[in-house]
Design a protein around this motif. Structure first.
Motif, PDB file in Angstrom:
ATOM      1  N   ALA A 138       0.834  -1.205   0.000  1.00  0.00           N
ATOM      2  CA  ALA A 138       0.000   0.000   0.000  1.00  0.00           C
ATOM      3  C   ALA A 138       0.867   1.252   0.000  1.00  0.00           C
ATOM      4  N   LYS A 139       1.968   1.202   0.720  1.00  0.00           N
ATOM      5  CA  LYS A 139       2.891   2.341   0.758  1.00  0.00           C
ATOM      6  C   LYS A 139       3.638   2.496  -0.556  1.00  0.00           C
ATOM      7  N   ALA A 140       3.842   1.403  -1.270  1.00  0.00           N
ATOM      8  CA  ALA A 140       4.561   1.450  -2.540  1.00  0.00           C
ATOM      9  C   ALA A 140       3.694   1.974  -3.676  1.00  0.00           C
ATOM     10  N   GLY A 141       2.370   1.897  -3.521  1.00  0.00           N
ATOM     11  CA  GLY A 141       1.457   2.372  -4.552  1.00  0.00           C
ATOM     12  C   GLY A 141       0.921   3.751  -4.244  1.00  0.00           C
ATOM     13  N   THR A 142      -0.077   4.145  -5.017  1.00  0.00           N
ATOM     14  CA  THR A 142      -0.710   5.455  -4.812  1.00  0.00           C
ATOM     15  C   THR A 142      -2.216   5.279  -4.648  1.00  0.00           C
TER      16      THR A 142
END
Length: 358
Positions: A138-142
């Motif tokens: 989730a942190k790696a995406g937007t």
């Protein structure tokens, strides 16, 4: 310089004048604006709500940002001006705000079961690590996470859920706690049922949907991105699998053949449906128009398909359409796509972020 467009603007269907000032739309006249289109039918920029800029055709990871840029340009040049990358093994955050690249929302890497997914594409984890991996992705995406809900299980010779139901629930809860929405890949009946009841925000593919489950999705507001152009590849998958897994091959063909009726039933039930091609892997980029025509063939009215590919999809992803203060993304067609949807194959004018593409 400000730009001026005049035409029949959808979805309202009224002849209007639009002025594009930088990256914004206004209905207030702007003196000395350059008229770039007069006549035709003006549609908010199209969306491919399920694609993969980080995966080459043939299902291998890209190796550079330039490759992602090239794939995005292929979509852009067909009038697709916003993309949801539903999982990428290669990060490319520098493209998020690039002026000539379609607007992007991204998941991180696919969260997948161990030794049961496409090699080098997802992060493969045991049940005990699924929730923490979802949080990290989730942190790696937007704003999105991609969870693989099912895949072939060679020990049973057919599709099977990736993990148990409690793990699925924990995965979705972890995504939501991290401020992301959860998309799930599902082909099978059991896998899609588990993921819908776990509370996912969107079902990708969803070939195993039943009428009861379609009604539940409608009640929950769960979206469906059918990727019908990808489902047509099931015949090739079945042919490759049949020597070792004949039951799986038969299952994939049955899912393929029954899918148009499933999509029609979802539309009739009021499930939000959005256009996505699954470009990357088994489908080439630039195929959104063909996906739209497949949805129409399945029974969705032309205007419903246009909404699924344009204004409703943009709203779903957080990209305002052609409203006062909205985003300056538009496509102009010479004829009314509500009467003849095939015109979406040949846009006359494309404007992205206030810049004329063609």
């Amino acid at each position: 310089m400000a730009l001026h467009v005049r035409g029949t603007v959808l979805p309202d269907g009224e002849v209007r004048d639009l002025w594009l000032v930088g990256d914004r739309v206004t209905f207030e006249p702007v003196r000395d604006a350059e008229t770039i289109s007069d006549g035709g039918f003006v549609v908010p920029g199209l969306v491919d709500a399920h694609c993969h800029l980080g995966i080459r055709y043939g299902a291998s990871p890209i190796e550079s940002v330039d490759e992602a840029r090239e794939l995005a340009a292929q979509d852009r040049d067909t009038g697709v001006l916003a993309l949801r990358d539903a999982g990428s093994p290669y990060p490319y955050p520098e493209l998020d705000d690039e002026p000539e690249i379609p607007r992007l929302v991204r998941a991180g890497r696919h969260v997948a079961p161990q030794r049961r997914y496409l090699r080098d594409i997802g992060i493969e984890v045991e049940a005990a690590r699924v929730a923490e991996t979802v949080t990290a992705q989730a942190k790696a995406g937007t704003g999105w996470v991609k969870i693989v809900g099912d895949w072939i299980d060679r020990s049973v010779g057919d599709l099977a859920p990736s993990w148990d139901a409690a793990t699925m629930v924990a995965a979705v809860e972890a995504a939501h706690a991290a401020g992301a929405r959860a998309a799930t890949h599902t082909f099978s009946e059991e896998g899609v049922a588990m993921m819908v009841r776990a509370g996912v925000d969107s079902v990708e593919h969803g070939t195993g949907l039943t009428l009861d489950l379609v009604d539940e999705m409608a009640r929950r507001g769960t979206a469906l991105v059918p990727t019908m152009i990808n489902i047509l590849t099931f015949g090739k998958i079945a042919d490759q699998a049949r020597p070792k897994f004949p039951g799986y091959a038969d299952h994939m063909l049955a899912l393929r053949d029954g899918f148009p009726a499933v999509v029609a039933a979802a539309h009739e039930a009021g499930v939000p449906i959005f256009v996505g091609t699954d470009a990357g892997g088994g489908v080439r980029h630039g195929q959104a128009a063909e996906e739209m025509l497949l949805l129409h063939k399945a029974g969705l009215p032309a205007e419903a398909v246009l909404a699924a590919a344009s204004w409703r999809a943009r709203e779903w992803l957080g990209f305002p359409g052609l409203v006062e203060g909205g985003l300056a993304d538009l496509v102009v067609y010479p004829e009314d796509p509500r009467r003849d949807l095939t015109v979406v194959r040949a846009p006359r004018r494309i404007v992205l972020k206030g810049r004329v593409i063609r």
